[in-house]
Write an enzyme that holds these catalytic residues in place. Sequence first.
Site, PDB file in Angstrom:
ATOM      1  N   GLU A 183      -2.062  -1.310  -5.842  1.00 48.15           N
ATOM      2  CA  GLU A 183      -3.322  -0.749  -6.298  1.00 48.15           C
ATOM      3  C   GLU A 183      -3.154  -0.113  -7.680  1.00 48.15           C
ATOM      4  O   GLU A 183      -2.132   0.511  -7.961  1.00 48.15           O
ATOM      5  CB  GLU A 183      -3.823   0.311  -5.315  1.00 48.15           C
ATOM      6  CG  GLU A 183      -4.254  -0.239  -3.975  1.00 48.15           C
ATOM      7  CD  GLU A 183      -4.644   0.880  -3.025  1.00 48.15           C
ATOM      8  OE1 GLU A 183      -5.812   0.919  -2.597  1.00 48.15           O
ATOM      9  OE2 GLU A 183      -3.770   1.713  -2.722  1.00 48.15           O
ATOM     10  N   ASP A 186      -2.656   1.186   7.033  1.00 47.92           N
ATOM     11  CA  ASP A 186      -1.890   0.886   5.819  1.00 47.92           C
ATOM     12  C   ASP A 186      -1.603  -0.610   5.704  1.00 47.92           C
ATOM     13  O   ASP A 186      -1.656  -1.181   4.608  1.00 47.92           O
ATOM     14  CB  ASP A 186      -0.586   1.683   5.817  1.00 47.92           C
ATOM     15  CG  ASP A 186      -0.817   3.177   5.751  1.00 47.92           C
ATOM     16  OD1 ASP A 186      -1.815   3.584   5.126  1.00 47.92           O
ATOM     17  OD2 ASP A 186      -0.016   3.948   6.321  1.00 47.92           O
ATOM     18  N   CYS A 213     -12.396  -2.621  12.720  1.00 53.37           N
ATOM     19  CA  CYS A 213     -13.536  -3.205  12.020  1.00 53.37           C
ATOM     20  C   CYS A 213     -14.820  -2.951  12.804  1.00 53.37           C
ATOM     21  O   CYS A 213     -14.878  -3.158  14.022  1.00 53.37           O
ATOM     22  CB  CYS A 213     -13.315  -4.710  11.818  1.00 53.37           C
ATOM     23  SG  CYS A 213     -14.640  -5.509  10.900  1.00 53.37           S
ATOM     24  N   CYS A 270     -16.435  -8.914  15.336  1.00 51.78           N
ATOM     25  CA  CYS A 270     -15.063  -8.929  14.782  1.00 51.78           C
ATOM     26  C   CYS A 270     -14.153  -8.025  15.614  1.00 51.78           C
ATOM     27  O   CYS A 270     -13.330  -8.499  16.377  1.00 51.78           O
ATOM     28  CB  CYS A 270     -15.067  -8.503  13.322  1.00 51.78           C
ATOM     29  SG  CYS A 270     -13.416  -8.529  12.552  1.00 51.78           S
ATOM     30  N   ASP A 275       0.861  -1.183   0.000  1.00 53.44           N
ATOM     31  CA  ASP A 275       0.000   0.000   0.000  1.00 53.44           C
ATOM     32  C   ASP A 275       0.892   1.226   0.000  1.00 53.44           C
ATOM     33  O   ASP A 275       1.753   1.385   0.889  1.00 53.44           O
ATOM     34  CB  ASP A 275      -0.908   0.000   1.231  1.00 53.44           C
ATOM     35  CG  ASP A 275      -1.809   1.221   1.269  1.00 53.44           C
ATOM     36  OD1 ASP A 275      -2.664   1.359   0.387  1.00 53.44           O
ATOM     37  OD2 ASP A 275      -1.632   2.059   2.191  1.00 53.44           O
ATOM     38  N   CYS A 289     -12.173  -4.939   5.880  1.00 53.79           N
ATOM     39  CA  CYS A 289     -11.457  -5.603   6.964  1.00 53.79           C
ATOM     40  C   CYS A 289     -10.721  -6.804   6.384  1.00 53.79           C
ATOM     41  O   CYS A 289     -11.346  -7.672   5.756  1.00 53.79           O
ATOM     42  CB  CYS A 289     -12.428  -6.044   8.070  1.00 53.79           C
ATOM     43  SG  CYS A 289     -11.632  -6.981   9.390  1.00 53.79           S
ATOM     44  N   CYS A 347     -12.225 -10.238   8.284  1.00 50.39           N
ATOM     45  CA  CYS A 347     -13.554 -10.806   8.006  1.00 50.39           C
ATOM     46  C   CYS A 347     -14.130 -10.361   6.671  1.00 50.39           C
ATOM     47  O   CYS A 347     -15.135 -10.928   6.219  1.00 50.39           O
ATOM     48  CB  CYS A 347     -14.521 -10.434   9.135  1.00 50.39           C
ATOM     49  SG  CYS A 347     -14.936  -8.662   9.209  1.00 50.39           S
TER      50      CYS A 347
END
Length: 406
Positions: free
Chosen positions: A282, A380, A368, A373, A190, A349, A352
């Site tokens: 990305e 990051d 989250c 959760c 990231d 997240c 999950c």
Amino acid sequence: MKRQRGHKARLYLTPDQLAQVDGQGHGARAMWNLLHELWQMTPKCQRSLGRMDQAIRQARKDIPWLGPSPQAAQQVLKTCHRAWVNCWEGRAEAPAFKKRTVRRAIDIPQGRDLRIARLSRHWGQCWVPMVGLVKFRWTKALPYGKRADKHNKVTGARLVKEANGWYIVFRVQTEVDEPKPHEGPITGIDRGIAKPLALSDGTFREHEPWLTPGEAKRLKRLEQQRERRRAHRKPGERNSSRLKHTYDQIKQLRARATRRALDWQHKTTTELAGTFGVIGVEDLAITNMVKSAKGTVEAPGTNVRQKAGLNRSISGEAWGRTVTFLEYKLADRGGVLVKVPAPNTSWRCSACGFIAPGSRESQSRFVCKADGCGFVENADTNAARNIEHAAGHAVSGRGDLGVTRS
């Protein structure tokens, strides 16, 4: 397989050679501008490389100050034509008039004209048309003399003017074996500002500011000095010698920051490409991300100064250049770069899969919001894990690690 690479070296010119190279640089820029005007004025049905080549030859006979222009003036025509082709095919914007302040460049299209020779451990020399033998800093082995053949050779070069002097960029062609598939693990990266590179394994790749506190303070003082001296300049009046000197000092400091950024990016991407076999990033539209928020007179933007600061920070990190370095270095080592869709990587997240805009509580904290959760992680790192997960699915779906996904 054949591999094309560029190698950049610093030129060390005598005062006479410096004057000649500067003259060639201005001549190449003038040739570009003349061709640009002629190309636009010529009807589309009459545009051709042969017609423009004849115009170049006639102009060099009729216009005295075009005489010292580079011998490979036709290369300027080819570059101009390629720029228009890239524009027509949607890869770039239309070519424009080149001002005196743009970076000057001189092409040497044929490698055999360079006559490269090594003088000592740290010095080499090459031939520049209409200038003579010039010395350059030898920092990398080049195929020259008896060491060059049809598979390993220097195919040409370009001289470029930087803030601290002239450089030569050699185009080097070598023949290498096909790389074996990289057996390293997969990771997601990231890209950010607070943490330049965050990896999915929880580690970070960080750097110090490109300028020291003293250099940053000096840069700010020079920029203030520039504005004061510009305020005393009348409209249409040429820059004073003091203002030109201030501009040169600013360019040198910014060029120093760029060199340090390049050094860090090269070292970091080399380490990452050697460690990991698959790297996910990305697929960001960086050009759109750094657009100004100024807006128009009818619809003015908001938080313009804050957005301008963010744009400068993004540009300073040079995210696109990092991906470019990773792409070719991974390919050389048998690895693969996977570009994954950017939406929701910061909000999802990684434990999950629940997506909620409010999960990213701050720049560095992810919590989250899903019932049951409550996963807490660095924001990051969480995004990098989502990128790794998407990259893993992309690679397993394609079943091919030898081609870069883009």
